[in-house]
Scaffold this motif. Structure first.
Motif, PDB file in Angstrom:
ATOM      1  N   THR A  43      28.502 -53.678 -50.350  1.00 23.40           N
ATOM      2  CA  THR A  43      28.634 -52.229 -50.240  1.00 23.40           C
ATOM      3  C   THR A  43      27.936 -51.704 -48.990  1.00 23.40           C
ATOM      4  O   THR A  43      28.454 -50.818 -48.305  1.00 23.40           O
ATOM      5  CB  THR A  43      28.075 -51.550 -51.504  1.00 23.40           C
ATOM      6  OG1 THR A  43      28.794 -52.050 -52.633  1.00 23.40           O
ATOM      7  CG2 THR A  43      28.217 -50.047 -51.446  1.00 23.40           C
ATOM      8  N   GLN A  83      32.834 -47.903 -55.002  1.00 25.67           N
ATOM      9  CA  GLN A  83      32.560 -48.690 -56.198  1.00 25.67           C
ATOM     10  C   GLN A  83      32.438 -47.774 -57.432  1.00 25.67           C
ATOM     11  O   GLN A  83      32.939 -48.093 -58.493  1.00 25.67           O
ATOM     12  CB  GLN A  83      31.252 -49.452 -55.965  1.00 25.67           C
ATOM     13  CG  GLN A  83      30.976 -50.542 -56.942  1.00 25.67           C
ATOM     14  CD  GLN A  83      29.841 -51.455 -56.445  1.00 25.67           C
ATOM     15  OE1 GLN A  83      29.372 -51.341 -55.318  1.00 25.67           O
ATOM     16  NE2 GLN A  83      29.410 -52.343 -57.291  1.00 25.67           N
ATOM     17  N   ASP A 159      36.029 -50.993 -52.515  1.00 27.64           N
ATOM     18  CA  ASP A 159      34.797 -51.618 -52.982  1.00 27.64           C
ATOM     19  C   ASP A 159      34.926 -51.895 -54.477  1.00 27.64           C
ATOM     20  O   ASP A 159      34.795 -50.997 -55.294  1.00 27.64           O
ATOM     21  CB  ASP A 159      33.604 -50.695 -52.694  1.00 27.64           C
ATOM     22  CG  ASP A 159      32.277 -51.456 -52.712  1.00 27.64           C
ATOM     23  OD1 ASP A 159      32.294 -52.666 -53.021  1.00 27.64           O
ATOM     24  OD2 ASP A 159      31.242 -50.835 -52.403  1.00 27.64           O
ATOM     25  N   GLU A 160      35.216 -53.139 -54.792  1.00 31.84           N
ATOM     26  CA  GLU A 160      35.449 -53.565 -56.172  1.00 31.84           C
ATOM     27  C   GLU A 160      36.452 -52.647 -56.881  1.00 31.84           C
ATOM     28  O   GLU A 160      36.098 -51.966 -57.836  1.00 31.84           O
ATOM     29  CB  GLU A 160      34.121 -53.588 -56.919  1.00 31.84           C
ATOM     30  CG  GLU A 160      33.109 -54.338 -56.108  1.00 31.84           C
ATOM     31  CD  GLU A 160      32.075 -55.052 -56.942  1.00 31.84           C
ATOM     32  OE1 GLU A 160      32.339 -55.281 -58.130  1.00 31.84           O
ATOM     33  OE2 GLU A 160      31.048 -55.397 -56.375  1.00 31.84           O
TER      34      GLU A 160
HETATM   35 MG   LIG Z   1      28.472 -53.063 -54.173  1.00 35.11          MG
END
Ligand SMILES: [Mg+2]
Ligand SMILES: Nc1ncnc2c1ncn2[C@@H]1O[C@H](COP(=O)(O)OP(=O)(O)OP(=O)(O)O)[C@@H](O)[C@H]1O
Lengths: 325, 265
Positions: A43, A83, A159-160
């Protein structure tokens, strides 16, 4: 042409080095993945590339613009799915998309049409006018992903993207992402813990403790494991290990009461092994190496499991709600 | 850095419109904007007047005397409350969506200030509209002036709120600071009692308090037609001086808020 160029990027938080001297390039249209365990610095890297965090040292260019000097130009060229959720829950799905489009200067005639198409694509068309607050986690995530694409960015950071979703929804979301990215020629930069998701990538950077430990295509990375993996149990594992080591491969170890051997051409080795081994084989299995094995090989530790543990999930939830640990 | 002016304006409007949408969807805030004026006018105006038995022989009406303070205080409250939206946006994540958009920090701060001004003015209009119920007679001609001072005050206070919000992580924290600021600013503004026989430090606070000038400016307008001799007992500065000081305070706060947002990562 490289759409992302990263040179010796470093970020410190006080004494902690979250990202350490990272360099890589991403080609236009590529699907590029960051694979690494919790706290690896994924991140932090994305935030620096998206101009949300200033690098301690080093430089990076996104779409030809410096992330330090030309921040607005960088932000115009990218989309970012964070995220944690960043939707406005008091607004409807459509309103969330509309505000996003306005921020990126998408003309109203364009975004009206495009919003409907995207909502349809992720099965949210009927909910377009409903408040996001009442959406399920999967619906919110789907909305968030199409919102990130609404302005057709040159690079989309994810992000994910599928964190906290069930496997079925994850697979569906990936279909959407890949389809739209391909249609619009969007470069994808994603992070994930899920090793099977990393396989969608053209290239993967394995990151651990803020450093890139390997960067290659999934297949090439798997080759680094050195072949196929045979897992077996016998009457006497110790003696069998010695025998395999002498006659088949030096790369053999005992793990959890099982013998794990890495061999070339596993299909041919397996029957011979059963025939020639002096001990009785109780069970035997042959598998292709997965990225999990790659990770183990490269870092000496396993990446987190498929499903996050309950504690991990609640930590993430709290963080997403703005609580500091 | 190159700025796309049209896009900046569009984003500014975007931030403003979203706040307004939130405001009008929040029923409790709408109800509060009606109930609060009634409460203030009822308690501080009519109630205090009969309790103290004042108003005779002063040459002016007591409720009229209180009215500027009531406008200023409610405007202070709502404008300060508007800047809290940045903290809740941070808590719920939406601030990131704004920060990653190609918008300069100045436009974000300016957009928020426009919403503060809008909601502050909305509140002032509510107060003026409801005032006849409490026996207040306000000249039509005085309304633009009253709204103008309310506008300046909203600008100053929202800027101050944004400066605080730029560093706050939780809405609870902001609420705490809110109480901490609201009451001293209210009581040390001369809105409800004169700041004459008080310790020096109180006077200093009163002198840097934008509310002091807002109350004085509003009184300038409300007591426009009152004889000079009476005016001199209630009004301290000229209207122009009052307006100038509120604007100066606002500009300083705006500058600091902008600087603070730019520095925060
Ligand atoms: Mg992360
Ligand atoms: N704002 C911050 N202040 C201090 N430390 C931070 C900050 N942000 C991140 N870190 C630290 O930097 C390291 C890398 O964090 P980062 O969020 O980049 O990890 P990640 O790879 O995204 O992990 P995850 O998979 O859990 O999301 C961690 O040790 C984290 O605690």
């Amino acid at each position: 042409m490289n759409i992302i160029e990263v040179n010796n990027l470093t970020r410190r938080f006080k004494e902690l080095v979250a990202v350490q001297d990272v360099s890589f390039n991403v080609a236009q249209g590529e699907i590029f993945g960051f694979l690494g365990p919790n706290g690896a610095g994924k991140t932090t890297t994305i935030k620096m590339l998206a101009t949300l965090l200033k690098p301690t040292s080093g430089e990076a260019k996104v779409a030809g613009f410096s992330v330090i000097k030309d921040r607005i130009a960088v932000r115009k060229s990218i989309g970012l799915v964070f995220q944690e959720s960043t939707l406005d829950e008091e607004l409807s799905a459509y309103e969330n998309l509309r505000f996003h489009a306005e921020f990126y200067g998408v003309p109203s005639s364009t975004y009206k049409q495009r919003s409907l198409e995207l909502l349809q694509l992720v099965d949210l068309a009927e909910r377009a006018k409903k408040k996001v607050r009442d959406f399920s986690g999967g619906m919110k995530r789907r909305l968030e992903i199409v919102r990130g694409m609404l302005h057709y960015p040159k690079v989309l950071f994810l992000d994910e993207p599928t964190i906290g979703l069930d496997p079925q929804t994850r697979a569906t979301i990936w279909q959407y992402i890949l389809k739209i990215a391909k249609q619009q020629g969007i470069t994808l930069f994603l992070t994930t813990h899920y090793l099977n998701e990393a396989e969608y990538c053209d290239r993967i950077a394995v990151i651990d403790h803020g450093k890139i430990v390997a960067l290659d295509s999934p297949d090439k990375l798997k080759e680094r494991v050195g072949g196929d993996i045979i897992t077996l149990t016998t009457d006497h594992n110790g003696r069998s290990q010695e025998f395999i080591s002498e006659h088949f491969t030096k790369d053999v170890r005992i793990e959890n009461d099982q013998i794990v051997a890495i061999v070339r051409d596993g299909n041919q080795i397996l029957p011979r092994l059963v025939r020639e081994l002096p001990e009785t084989v109780k069970s035997i299995e042959l598998k292709q190496p997965s990225l999990d094995d790659v990770f183990l090989k490269l870092t000496g530790s396993k990446i987190r499991d498929e499903a996050p543990s309950a504690a991990e999930r609640s930590k993430r939830f709290l963080r997403a709600r703005g609580f500091k640990r | 850095m190159k700025y796309d002016f049209i896009l900046e304006l569009r984003s500014l409007r975007n931030i403003f419109l979203r706040d307004i949408l939130h405001f009008f969807r929040d029923k409790t805030r709408i109800i509060a904007s009606v109930v609060q004026p009634i409460f203030f006018l009822g308690v501080f105006g009519v109630g205090l007047k009969s309790a103290l038995g004042v108003g005779q022989g002063l040459g002016f009406d007591f409720v009229e005397f209180m009215f500027p303070g009531i406008i200023a205080t409610t405007t202070l409250g709502v404008a300060l409350n508007t800047s809290i939206s940045i903290v809740t946006d941070r808590e719920f994540g939406f601030l990131k969506e704004i920060l990653v958009a190609p918008v300069s920090r100045a436009s974000i701060v300016a957009g928020k200030i426009f919403s503060g001004i809008f909601i502050g003015l909305f509140q002032a209009i509510m107060l003026i509209a409801l005032s006849p119920i409490f026996g207040l007679k306000i000249d039509w001609g005085a309304i633009p002036g009253l709204l103008f001072i309310a506008l300046l005050l909203s600008f100053a206070v929202t800027s101050m709120g944004l400066l605080i919000a730029s560093r706050m992580r939780s809405a609870e924290g902001f609420q705490f600071i809110f109480q901490f600021l609201f009451f001293p600013m209210m009581f040390l503004s001369g809105a409800f009692f004169p700041i004459t026989d008080v310790p020096t430090w109180m006077k200093i606070i009163s002198n840097i308090n934008p509310l002091t000038y807002a109350v004085d400016g509003l009184r300038n307008i409300v007591f426009h037609g009152v004889p000079e001799i009476v005016r001199n007992t209630i009004i301290i500065h000229s209207l122009r001086f009052d307006a100038l000081l509120i604007v100066a305070f606002g500009l300083i706060m705006f500058g600091l808020a902008f600087w603070s947002f730019n520095r925060a990562e």
